[in-house]
Design a protein around this motif. Structure first.
Motif, PDB file in Angstrom:
ATOM      1  N   GLY A   1      88.258  73.811  18.930  1.00 17.83           N
ATOM      2  CA  GLY A   1      89.674  73.494  18.793  1.00 17.83           C
ATOM      3  C   GLY A   1      90.252  72.923  20.073  1.00 17.83           C
ATOM      4  O   GLY A   1      91.022  71.946  20.056  1.00 17.83           O
ATOM      5  N   ALA A   2      89.868  73.511  21.209  1.00 17.59           N
ATOM      6  CA  ALA A   2      90.352  73.017  22.495  1.00 17.59           C
ATOM      7  C   ALA A   2      89.849  71.603  22.762  1.00 17.59           C
ATOM      8  O   ALA A   2      90.586  70.758  23.297  1.00 17.59           O
ATOM      9  N   VAL A   3      88.618  71.326  22.384  1.00 15.56           N
ATOM     10  CA  VAL A   3      88.071  69.976  22.568  1.00 15.56           C
ATOM     11  C   VAL A   3      88.811  68.975  21.677  1.00 15.56           C
ATOM     12  O   VAL A   3      89.069  67.835  22.082  1.00 15.56           O
ATOM     13  N   LEU A   4      89.182  69.392  20.468  1.00 13.67           N
ATOM     14  CA  LEU A   4      89.952  68.510  19.582  1.00 13.67           C
ATOM     15  C   LEU A   4      91.331  68.216  20.168  1.00 13.67           C
ATOM     16  O   LEU A   4      91.816  67.075  20.105  1.00 13.67           O
ATOM     17  N   VAL A   5      91.966  69.232  20.728  1.00 13.97           N
ATOM     18  CA  VAL A   5      93.262  69.009  21.388  1.00 13.97           C
ATOM     19  C   VAL A   5      93.094  68.030  22.541  1.00 13.97           C
ATOM     20  O   VAL A   5      93.905  67.111  22.733  1.00 13.97           O
ATOM     21  N   LEU A   6      92.026  68.208  23.320  1.00 14.69           N
ATOM     22  CA  LEU A   6      91.724  67.283  24.415  1.00 14.69           C
ATOM     23  C   LEU A   6      91.573  65.858  23.888  1.00 14.69           C
ATOM     24  O   LEU A   6      92.150  64.911  24.440  1.00 14.69           O
ATOM     25  N   LEU A   7      90.810  65.699  22.824  1.00 12.59           N
ATOM     26  CA  LEU A   7      90.576  64.373  22.259  1.00 12.59           C
ATOM     27  C   LEU A   7      91.877  63.731  21.792  1.00 12.59           C
ATOM     28  O   LEU A   7      92.103  62.526  22.004  1.00 12.59           O
ATOM     29  N   SER A   8      92.763  64.530  21.183  1.00 14.99           N
ATOM     30  CA  SER A   8      94.030  63.974  20.702  1.00 14.99           C
ATOM     31  C   SER A   8      94.883  63.460  21.854  1.00 14.99           C
ATOM     32  O   SER A   8      95.524  62.411  21.751  1.00 14.99           O
ATOM     33  N   HIS A   9      94.872  64.180  22.973  1.00 17.84           N
ATOM     34  CA  HIS A   9      95.657  63.737  24.124  1.00 17.84           C
ATOM     35  C   HIS A   9      95.041  62.495  24.770  1.00 17.84           C
ATOM     36  O   HIS A   9      95.781  61.615  25.253  1.00 17.84           O
ATOM     37  N   LEU A  10      93.729  62.412  24.768  1.00 17.47           N
ATOM     38  CA  LEU A  10      93.096  61.197  25.282  1.00 17.47           C
ATOM     39  C   LEU A  10      93.452  59.987  24.413  1.00 17.47           C
ATOM     40  O   LEU A  10      93.644  58.879  24.930  1.00 17.47           O
ATOM     41  N   LEU A  11      93.562  60.208  23.115  1.00 14.92           N
ATOM     42  CA  LEU A  11      93.957  59.114  22.221  1.00 14.92           C
ATOM     43  C   LEU A  11      95.398  58.687  22.486  1.00 14.92           C
ATOM     44  O   LEU A  11      95.721  57.494  22.416  1.00 14.92           O
ATOM     45  N   ILE A  12      96.263  59.662  22.773  1.00 10.35           N
ATOM     46  CA  ILE A  12      97.650  59.319  23.111  1.00 10.35           C
ATOM     47  C   ILE A  12      97.687  58.459  24.365  1.00 10.35           C
ATOM     48  O   ILE A  12      98.394  57.440  24.429  1.00 10.35           O
ATOM     49  N   ILE A  13      96.928  58.863  25.382  1.00  4.36           N
ATOM     50  CA  ILE A  13      96.889  58.095  26.633  1.00  4.36           C
ATOM     51  C   ILE A  13      96.264  56.719  26.389  1.00  4.36           C
ATOM     52  O   ILE A  13      96.716  55.713  26.948  1.00  4.36           O
TER      53      ILE A  13
ATOM     54  N   VAL B   1      95.640  60.818  15.765  1.00  9.51           N
ATOM     55  CA  VAL B   1      96.116  61.778  16.765  1.00  9.51           C
ATOM     56  C   VAL B   1      96.633  63.065  16.132  1.00  9.51           C
ATOM     57  O   VAL B   1      96.216  64.174  16.504  1.00  9.51           O
ATOM     58  N   TRP B   2      97.539  62.945  15.174  1.00 12.88           N
ATOM     59  CA  TRP B   2      98.156  64.150  14.617  1.00 12.88           C
ATOM     60  C   TRP B   2      97.165  65.066  13.900  1.00 12.88           C
ATOM     61  O   TRP B   2      97.133  66.275  14.180  1.00 12.88           O
ATOM     62  N   PRO B   3      96.333  64.566  12.970  1.00 13.44           N
ATOM     63  CA  PRO B   3      95.397  65.493  12.314  1.00 13.44           C
ATOM     64  C   PRO B   3      94.391  66.131  13.272  1.00 13.44           C
ATOM     65  O   PRO B   3      94.059  67.313  13.122  1.00 13.44           O
ATOM     66  N   ILE B   4      93.913  65.373  14.264  1.00 13.60           N
ATOM     67  CA  ILE B   4      92.968  65.941  15.235  1.00 13.60           C
ATOM     68  C   ILE B   4      93.661  67.014  16.067  1.00 13.60           C
ATOM     69  O   ILE B   4      93.127  68.105  16.276  1.00 13.60           O
ATOM     70  N   TYR B   5      94.869  66.712  16.523  1.00 15.56           N
ATOM     71  CA  TYR B   5      95.627  67.652  17.351  1.00 15.56           C
ATOM     72  C   TYR B   5      95.961  68.924  16.574  1.00 15.56           C
ATOM     73  O   TYR B   5      95.734  70.041  17.062  1.00 15.56           O
ATOM     74  N   TYR B   6      96.502  68.745  15.361  1.00 13.58           N
ATOM     75  CA  TYR B   6      96.916  69.934  14.601  1.00 13.58           C
ATOM     76  C   TYR B   6      95.716  70.807  14.243  1.00 13.58           C
ATOM     77  O   TYR B   6      95.791  72.042  14.343  1.00 13.58           O
ATOM     78  N   LEU B   7      94.618  70.188  13.831  1.00 10.85           N
ATOM     79  CA  LEU B   7      93.423  70.968  13.510  1.00 10.85           C
ATOM     80  C   LEU B   7      92.958  71.759  14.726  1.00 10.85           C
ATOM     81  O   LEU B   7      92.569  72.929  14.609  1.00 10.85           O
TER      82      LEU B   7
END
Length: 226
Positions: A166-178, A194-200
Motif C-alpha cells: 500500500g505504501a509503495v502504491l501511495v509512492l507511485l501515485s505521488h510520482l505520477l502527480i509529479i 493517480v486516484w485509483p492507485i492512491y486510494y487503493l
C-alpha cells in the motif's frame, strides 16, 4: 473477528469505497469543483474514521492522523498544490513514526535492498521529473520523505503485501502527480491512474495496520499476564 464488530465497522469501509468511486467518475462530469472537493476528501477521511473507531490504541490514532492528513491533502490538491504537498508531507512523517515503532526484527538481504532502493531512487526520480528545475531541491526533499515512508512500511512488521505494498502504491501515485508537472503534462495517464492507485494504497495501509493490531491483541494480553 467478532461478527458484531464486523457488521458495525464494515459500512464505514463500504462508504469509503463508494465515495472514492463516485469521485473518480463524477470528476469527468460538468460538476462544479466545490462539490468535488468534499467528496474527494471524504474517501480517505472515512478511512481515518474507521481507524479511530476500530481500535482504541495509540497506533490506531497514528493511522487516523496519516489518513486525516491524506484526506486534507486530497482536498487542497484541487486548489493549491504547494499547500497540499505540505499536508501530504505531514502525513508521511506520522506514517514513518508509526512504522518505526513496529520495525521488523529480522530482514532478508533482498528486503533490505528494496528499502535502500526506495530511499535512493524515489528522491532521484523526484529530482528528474519536474520541468521547473528551480524547484528541484524541494522535490528531492519531498521524494526523500516519500521514499522513507515506503521503505519504513516495507521494513515494518505489518503485512508486507498489504501495508508495504500500500505504501509503495501511495509512492507511485505521488510520482505520477509529479510526472504530470513534467513528461506526462499532456498525457491522460495521471487523470486515469493517480486516484485509483492512491486510494487503493491508502485503503491497504489503513485496513492492514488496524487488522494486524487487532490480531495481536490476544498475544499482548498473554504476554502481560506472565
Amino acid at each position: 473477528m467478532p461478527k458484531r464488530a464486523l457488521s458495525e465497522k464494515r459500512p464505514i469501509l463500504l462508504a469509503s469505497i463508494a465515495v472514492a468511486l463516485a469521485f473518480y467518475y463524477l470528476r469527468f462530469e460538468p460538476i462544479p469543483e466545490m462539490y468535488l472537493i468534499p467528496l474527494k476528501g471524504a474517501a480517505v477521511g472515512l478511512l481515518a474514521l474507521y481507524a479511530y473507531w476500530r481500535h482504541p490504541g495509540a497506533d490506531a490514532r497514528l493511522v487516523a492522523w496519516v489518513m486525516g492528513f491524506g484526506a486534507a491533502g486530497d482536498m487542497v490538491l484541487l486548489i493549491d498544490t504547494e499547500v497540499a504537498a505540505w499536508l501530504f508531507f505531514g502525513g508521511f512523517l506520522f506514517a514513518i513514526g508509526l512504522y518505526l515503532r513496529h520495525r521488523r526484527a529480522v530482514m532478508a538481504q533482498s528486503q533490505k535492498a528494496v528499502c535502500i532502493a526506495l530511499l535512493v531512487i524515489t528522491p532521484l526520480v523526484c529530482w528528474l521529473l519536474p520541468v521547473d528545475r528551480a524547484s528541484s531541491t524541494s522535490f528531492v526533499l519531498y521524494g526523500l520523505t516519500l521514499g522513507a515512508m515506503a521503505a519504513a512500511a516495507w521494513a515494518s512488521n505489518f503485512p508486507r503485501y498489504r501495508v508495504g505494498a500500500g505504501a509503495v502504491l501511495v509512492l507511485l501515485s505521488h510520482l505520477l502527480i509529479i510526472a504530470g508537472m513534467g513528461p506526462l503534462a499532456t498525457s491522460a495517464a495521471t487523470e486515469i491512474f493517480v486516484w485509483p492507485i492512491y486510494y487503493l494504497g491508502q485503503f491497504l495501509i489503513c485496513t492492514g495496520v488496524i487488522q494486524s493490531m487487532r490480531k495481536r491483541e490476544p498475544q499482548l494480553r498473554v504476554v502481560r499476564t506472565h
